[in-house]
Design an enzyme around this catalytic site. Structure first.
Site, PDB file in Angstrom:
ATOM      1  N   GLY A 109      -5.608  -7.630 -10.949  1.00 41.49           N
ATOM      2  CA  GLY A 109      -5.649  -8.761  -9.999  1.00 41.49           C
ATOM      3  C   GLY A 109      -5.535  -8.314  -8.557  1.00 41.49           C
ATOM      4  N   ARG A 112      -3.143  -7.029  -3.226  1.00 36.65           N
ATOM      5  CA  ARG A 112      -2.926  -7.058  -1.769  1.00 36.65           C
ATOM      6  C   ARG A 112      -4.115  -7.690  -1.058  1.00 36.65           C
ATOM      7  NH1 ARG A 112      -3.697  -0.885   0.265  1.00 36.65           N
ATOM      8  NH2 ARG A 112      -5.150  -0.193  -1.323  1.00 36.65           N
ATOM      9  N   ARG A 202     -12.567  -8.801   4.651  1.00 35.35           N
ATOM     10  CA  ARG A 202     -13.796  -8.443   3.949  1.00 35.35           C
ATOM     11  C   ARG A 202     -14.591  -9.721   3.665  1.00 35.35           C
ATOM     12  NH1 ARG A 202     -11.745  -4.572  -0.944  1.00 35.35           N
ATOM     13  NH2 ARG A 202     -10.947  -6.466  -1.919  1.00 35.35           N
ATOM     14  N   ASP A 279     -12.668  -2.803 -12.488  1.00 36.50           N
ATOM     15  CA  ASP A 279     -12.222  -3.845 -11.552  1.00 36.50           C
ATOM     16  C   ASP A 279     -12.780  -3.589 -10.160  1.00 36.50           C
ATOM     17  OD1 ASP A 279     -10.327  -1.585 -11.879  1.00 36.50           O
ATOM     18  OD2 ASP A 279      -9.396  -2.440 -10.108  1.00 36.50           O
ATOM     19  N   ASN A 280     -13.460  -2.473  -9.967  1.00 43.33           N
ATOM     20  CA  ASN A 280     -14.029  -2.174  -8.652  1.00 43.33           C
ATOM     21  C   ASN A 280     -15.551  -2.268  -8.668  1.00 43.33           C
ATOM     22  OD1 ASN A 280     -11.500  -1.799  -7.580  1.00 43.33           O
ATOM     23  ND2 ASN A 280     -11.494   0.410  -7.878  1.00 43.33           N
ATOM     24  N   ASP A 289     -14.547  -2.243  -2.585  1.00 44.43           N
ATOM     25  CA  ASP A 289     -13.306  -1.468  -2.620  1.00 44.43           C
ATOM     26  C   ASP A 289     -13.512  -0.045  -2.124  1.00 44.43           C
ATOM     27  OD1 ASP A 289     -11.611  -3.418  -3.246  1.00 44.43           O
ATOM     28  OD2 ASP A 289     -10.942  -2.618  -5.163  1.00 44.43           O
TER      29      ASP A 289
HETATM   30  P1  AMP Z   1      -7.595  -0.100  -6.637  1.00 44.99           P
HETATM   31  O1  AMP Z   1      -7.522   1.153  -7.457  1.00 44.99           O
HETATM   32  O2  AMP Z   1      -7.435   0.092  -5.167  1.00 44.99           O
HETATM   33  O3  AMP Z   1      -8.789  -0.918  -6.958  1.00 44.99           O
HETATM   34  O4  AMP Z   1      -6.321  -0.973  -7.032  1.00 44.99           O
HETATM   35  C1  AMP Z   1      -5.990  -1.312  -8.361  1.00 44.99           C
HETATM   36  C2  AMP Z   1      -4.996  -2.441  -8.373  1.00 44.99           C
HETATM   37  O5  AMP Z   1      -3.821  -2.109  -7.639  1.00 44.99           O
HETATM   38  C3  AMP Z   1      -5.517  -3.732  -7.771  1.00 44.99           C
HETATM   39  O6  AMP Z   1      -4.982  -4.771  -8.552  1.00 44.99           O
HETATM   40  C4  AMP Z   1      -4.923  -3.708  -6.387  1.00 44.99           C
HETATM   41  O7  AMP Z   1      -4.808  -4.993  -5.845  1.00 44.99           O
HETATM   42  C5  AMP Z   1      -3.560  -3.077  -6.640  1.00 44.99           C
HETATM   43  N1  AMP Z   1      -2.988  -2.448  -5.438  1.00 44.99           N
HETATM   44  C6  AMP Z   1      -3.380  -1.311  -4.827  1.00 44.99           C
HETATM   45  N2  AMP Z   1      -2.615  -1.048  -3.759  1.00 44.99           N
HETATM   46  C7  AMP Z   1      -1.679  -2.041  -3.680  1.00 44.99           C
HETATM   47  C8  AMP Z   1      -0.594  -2.348  -2.791  1.00 44.99           C
HETATM   48  N3  AMP Z   1      -0.281  -1.577  -1.751  1.00 44.99           N
HETATM   49  N4  AMP Z   1       0.124  -3.459  -3.037  1.00 44.99           N
HETATM   50  C9  AMP Z   1      -0.166  -4.251  -4.079  1.00 44.99           C
HETATM   51  N5  AMP Z   1      -1.156  -4.023  -4.935  1.00 44.99           N
HETATM   52  C10 AMP Z   1      -1.918  -2.931  -4.765  1.00 44.99           C
HETATM   53 MG    MG Z   2      -9.666  -2.490  -6.621  1.00 46.17          MG
END
Ligand code: AMP
Ligand code: MG
Length: 531
Positions: A109, A112, A202, A279-280, A289
């Site tokens: 989900g 952030r 974004r 998810d990306n 992302d």
């Molecule tokens: P990502 O690998 O950047 O696509 O992130 C995977 C998941 O981690 C997603 O659900 C992001 O929203 C969450 N996420 C990454 N960084 C943070 C953060 N600093 N605070 C909260 N959620 C995060």
């Molecule tokens: Mg992501």
């Protein structure tokens, strides 16, 4: 807490169709939790200390009907930093799951990211406005919901650069410095430090990802899955009709084709996403992302910019086409509760490889200056080029760009290789030199048989082979300048990236090979996911 509502600088209409049409989370308090049966959770951005607008994308603003030059930057910074709203904004975080590095990770989900609303143009076109780094949501899983300036600047720059390169992508409207510090352990080595925080706005028609469907398919939540499909088909694939096994298969095929075109573009420009978890990957085939991404400098198919990816190099440049296909297969599985026809799903999935091959072939033909892709002759030439590019360290971007200057007539070998000199990281010698000489001769013959005039060929090549790409070391240099307060460094770089195919005097500093000092420096060659 309720955020103040400001008057927007132009007549804008904001809608919350996603909230209206899909089931949501009744809980309004912000704490990490599982949210079964929901597609979203209402959550407001958490205000920041002192939002300041660092960058504003004027051409995107024009598309949105917003002023191209902010009349009151502080009022925009308030909204796009998360301290205020415009009328009609009803902020939420979306629920999705995903496969990370090949393994099902359950609910992820927007941890952030917070969507402010959908801006609706008079034409009916819709743009989801989403803040990244705007504070905690129910999906934050213990993390802080924030983003640091260096990673936000990288996301802002690369989204816009990709758009101008002609690569399907989400966009970035603004970059706001928050005035708050964010603590990050940049190298994951037990040395956390404070860094300046930032928020990017974004923009995309929708930020729906494969993972929004996967979380419902994998948990066998058929009811919510059907509702999400109803919404998605009506909103983004209206020509396919209402939800039925056949319209969902047709949608899968379109997602496969759009993803294939997107990845073919990545391979064309030398982009490495770095974290192609399901998810990306966007449902519309938009690059989404931008975190540990990178640009190939020395051509190396096994290169990954992401330090977390080093053990397996799953997300290395050369693996991207295969990994996208794997991700789409996981998406197809998520649709099983509705479609329940494996051969039909497999047929739709096959369109991915077909579209990728066709598109990649056509792009390669343009890159090399051929009138069209002739699979029979060209495949071997492409394979040999791929191997030749690895015979000695050569800059991918500069090689293709300068290939247009290589003479195709009867010239001595030295004249053949001279225009490519700026692309090589070491002088060419011995066997590598010989390999290049042979390949260039073959390429020259193919060009002469190719049917394009020299002028038309050079035009085609220069429209396909960019000169200015957001090189990793340039990003790192500009980040240091902006952190010191020199925002002009970002503005000048963006000028070059706004017309990446047009060589302009005075911009040489944005087109050079990676310098030796940047070879092994963090942020210039490799990045961690810390952002
Ligand atoms: P990502 O690998 O950047 O696509 O992130 C995977 C998941 O981690 C997603 O659900 C992001 O929203 C969450 N996420 C990454 N960084 C943070 C953060 N600093 N605070 C909260 N959620 C995060
Ligand atoms: Mg992501």
């Amino acid at each position: 807490m309720t955020l103040p509502v400001l008057t927007p600088p132009a007549d804008v209409r904001l809608d919350a169709r996603f909230l209206r049409e899909l089931p949501g989370d009744p809980e309004l308090r912000v704490f990490s939790r599982q949210v079964p049966g929901a597609c979203w959770s209402r959550v407001a951005p958490t205000p920041v200390a002192d939002p300041k607008l660092l960058a504003w994308s004027s051409d995107l603003a024009a598309d949105l009907g917003l002023p191209t030059t902010p009349p009151d930057p502080d009022a925009l910074a308030a909204v796009f930093g998360g301290n205020a709203l415009w009328p009609g904004m009803d902020p939420y975080a979306a629920r999705y799951g995903g496969h990370q590095f090949g393994h099902w990770a359950g609910q992820l989900g927007d941890g952030r990211a917070i969507t402010l609303g959908e801006l609706v143009r008079p034409t009916g076109e819709r743009f989801e406005l989403q803040l990244k780094g705007a504070g905690r949501t129910p999906y934050s899983r213990g993390a802080d919901g924030r983003a640091v300036l260096r990673s936000s600047l990288r996301e802002f720059v690369c989204s816009e650069a990709m758009h101008h390169l002609g690569v399907p992508t989400t966009r970035a409207l603004s970059l706001v410095r928050t005035g708050d510090a964010v603590v990050r352990d940049m190298f994951y080595d037990g040395n956390p430090a404070e860094e300046p925080g930032a928020v990017v706005c974004r923009v995309a028609p929708t930020f729906l990802r494969l993972g929004n469907f996967e979380i419902l398919g994998r948990t066998r939540d058929e009811r919510t899955l059907v509702r999400l499909l109803d919404h998605t088909l009506a909103a983004w694939f209206p020509h396919l009709g209402p939800t039925s096994p056949s319209s969902v298969v047709a949608m899968l095929e379109q997602v496969c084709r759009a993803t294939a075109v997107m990845v073919a573009h990545w391979m064309r420009v030398g982009f490495v996403h770095g974290v192609m978890n399901t998810d990306n990957l966007s449902i519309l085939g938009l690059t989404v992302d931008y975190v540990p991404y990178g640009w190939l400098e020395p051509y190396e198919p096994g290169w990954t910019p992401n330090t977390t990816d080093l053990p397996g190099r799953r997300y290395a440049f050369g693996n991207q086409p295969r990994v996208a296909g794997w991700n789409l297969a996981r998406f197809a599985e998520a649709l099983l509760p509705v479609v329940n026809d494996v051969p039909a799903l497999e047929r739709a999935l096959a369109s991915y490889a077909r579209t990728f091959d066709e598109t990649h072939g056509a792009f390669m033909a343009d890159k090399l200056g051929f009138e069209r892709f002739c699979p029979g002759v060209d495949r071997a030439l492409f394979t040999d080029l791929d191997e030749t590019l690895q015979a000695a360290p050569v800059d991918m971007t500069l090689f293709y760009r300068h290939l247009a200057d290589v003479p195709v007539g009867d010239v001595p070998d030295e004249a053949l290789l001279a225009p490519l000199e700026p692309a090589f990281y070491q002088p060419l010698r011995g066997e590598a030199w010989e390999r290049w000489r042979q390949w260039l001769r073959r390429w020259g013959e193919r060009v002469r048989d190719g049917g394009l005039s020299d002028a038309a060929r050079v035009r085609t090549m220069n429209k396909t082979n960019p000169l200015y790409v957001p090189r990793n070391y340039l990003a790192s240099t500009v980040i240091e300048q902006v952190e010191r307060g020199d925002v002009g460094a970002l503005t000048s770089w963006m000028e070059a990236l706004r017309a990446p195919y047009d060589a302009r005097p005075g911009l040489e500093r944005y087109a050079g090979r990676r310098p030796e000092w940047a070879r092994n420096r963090a942020g210039c060659s490799m990045l961690s996911c810390s952002s």
